[in-house]
Enzyme design. Structure first.
Site, PDB file in Angstrom:
ATOM      1  CE1 TYR A  46      15.835  10.459   1.561  1.00 26.39           C
ATOM      2  CE2 TYR A  46      15.226  12.298   0.135  1.00 26.39           C
ATOM      3  CZ  TYR A  46      15.305  10.929   0.367  1.00 26.39           C
ATOM      4  OH  TYR A  46      14.843  10.043  -0.567  1.00 26.39           O
ATOM      5  CD  GLN A  85       5.180  -7.859  -9.081  1.00 24.95           C
ATOM      6  OE1 GLN A  85       5.155  -7.632  -7.875  1.00 24.95           O
ATOM      7  NE2 GLN A  85       5.197  -9.074  -9.575  1.00 24.95           N
ATOM      8  NE  ARG A 114       6.833  -9.994  -4.978  1.00 23.05           N
ATOM      9  CZ  ARG A 114       6.167 -11.138  -4.953  1.00 23.05           C
ATOM     10  NH1 ARG A 114       6.706 -12.224  -5.514  1.00 23.05           N
ATOM     11  NH2 ARG A 114       4.990 -11.222  -4.385  1.00 23.05           N
ATOM     12  CB  THR A 157      11.346  -0.766  -2.877  1.00 20.22           C
ATOM     13  OG1 THR A 157      11.013   0.430  -2.173  1.00 20.22           O
ATOM     14  CG2 THR A 157      11.152  -0.545  -4.369  1.00 20.22           C
ATOM     15  CG  ASN A 158       8.699  -6.356  -4.236  1.00 26.18           C
ATOM     16  OD1 ASN A 158       9.321  -7.056  -3.456  1.00 26.18           O
ATOM     17  ND2 ASN A 158       7.381  -6.254  -4.206  1.00 26.18           N
ATOM     18  CG  ASP A 208       6.168 -14.062   0.276  1.00 26.33           C
ATOM     19  OD1 ASP A 208       6.341 -14.383  -0.908  1.00 26.33           O
ATOM     20  OD2 ASP A 208       6.573 -12.991   0.752  1.00 26.33           O
ATOM     21  NE  ARG A 263       0.107 -11.839  -0.589  1.00 25.55           N
ATOM     22  CZ  ARG A 263       1.073 -11.137  -1.181  1.00 25.55           C
ATOM     23  NH1 ARG A 263       2.254 -11.701  -1.404  1.00 25.55           N
ATOM     24  NH2 ARG A 263       0.868  -9.895  -1.545  1.00 25.55           N
ATOM     25  CG  HIS A 317       8.788 -10.853  -1.381  1.00 26.36           C
ATOM     26  ND1 HIS A 317       7.607 -11.450  -1.021  1.00 26.36           N
ATOM     27  CD2 HIS A 317       8.455  -9.630  -1.887  1.00 26.36           C
ATOM     28  CE1 HIS A 317       6.610 -10.633  -1.291  1.00 26.36           C
ATOM     29  NE2 HIS A 317       7.089  -9.522  -1.811  1.00 26.36           N
TER      30      HIS A 317
END
Length: 311
Positions: free
Chosen positions: A68, A85, A91, A122-123, A151, A154, A178
């Site tokens: 860190y 996931q 999510r 991160t989700n 998204d 895509r 998301h």
């Protein structure tokens, strides 16, 4: 691409997404220093070594597994750490566990620097961007999430295939969460400046199915290979480049809303300008009544998830 002075990108989380992001950044020669940090130090060291072994094929850079303390002079800190996931899992089901992880990581980062841009991958990214924003207490836009940029990518690829054009020629956005409550902005979707419905190939049912595919295809990818990593890795590299080179790129990113369509103190994706200090501003959209209602529903979904963290 102009050459910058020393630039450091730190990626926290050396799993599939973090390592794919590092690979994409390195192969494009975006920064001069790339640091990988992971709770599993051996994993970070292995990924760094593997990347180092290809340095003779790319623009010169320094790559290492760090600590860190290496965030102290970072330009950008990308956070991909957290539980992944699983097949059949939404999510939002990841929220409680990953919120604690992100809060801890952000605390360690800001203890080293208050100058770096912090990007959350991160989700569930909208909930965790809210958590990170509160934990960091930095100026608006310095902390943000990747949101619906993937998204939308895509979506653009699917629209491009449907209309037989390159996805880069498609201007179509998905905003909001998301996740499952996201919404496509059909009222502004264009190819070459022309609305989609002006094309002879346009079929309302067929085109609307493209959004459903864009929204759910992630579950197919996870079921087939266990994770999504390459597309988001390419996306992260694009966002990093936009920051380091102060490009003014516009993408739907997740950040704290400030009176956006009546919403504040919640993180959702809307079109944002990306610059050297992170997000520069959010761009107001003229939405239809139905789109406004869908955005409201998406906001309520995220608010409920945030409330559940504090229950």
């Amino acid at each position: 691409m102009k050459i910058l002075e020393s630039t450091r990108v730190v990626i926290i989380g050396a799993g599939a997404v973090g390592s794919s992001s590092a690979y994409a950044i390195l192969t494009q020669g975006i920064c001069s220093e790339l640091v990988l940090i992971d709770a599993n130090k051996a994993r970070a060291e292995g990924e760094a070594l593997d990347l180092e072994h290809g340095l003779s094929f790319v623009r010169p850079a320094k790559v290492w597994a760090g600590e860190y303390a290496d965030c102290a002079t970072a330009d950008i800190v990308v956070i991909t750490a957290g539980i992944a996931q699983q097949p059949g899992q939404s999510r939002l089901e990841l929220a409680a566990t990953n919120a604690k992880i992100i809060e801890d990581i952000v605390g360690k980062v800001v203890a080293q620097t208050k100058d770096a841009v912090i990007m959350i991958v991160t989700n569930p990214v909208d909930v965790l961007t809210h958590v990170a924003t509160k934990a960091a207490a930095l100026p608006w836009g310095q902390v943000f999430g990747t949101g619906t940029a993937l998204d939308s990518s895509r979506f653009q690829q699917l629209i491009g295939d449907y209309f037989h054009v390159a996805p880069q020629s498609v201007d179509a956005l998905i905003i909001g969460e998301h996740g499952d409550s996201s919404l496509p902005i059909w009222s502004h979707a264009q190819i070459g400046g022309a609305l989609l419905k002006s094309f002879p190939e346009y079929d309302e049912a067929g085109v609307k199915a493209l959004y459903e595919r864009a929204k759910t295809v992630v579950y197919d990818v996870i079921a087939k290979k266990g994770a999504t990593n390459y597309a988001i890795g390419l996306g992260v590299s694009r966002y990093v480049r936009a920051i380091l080179y102060n490009e003014g790129l516009v993408l739907p990113m997740s950040a704290d809303l400030v009176g956006y369509l009546g919403h504040s103190d919640i993180c959702l994706s809307v079109p944002c300008v990306i610059g050297r200090q992170g997000l520069v501003k959010q761009i107001a959209l003229d939405l239809t009544e139905d789109e406004r209602a869908a955005f409201q529903k998406s906001a309520e979904t995220i608010r409920q998830s945030i409330v559940s963290l504090n229950a």
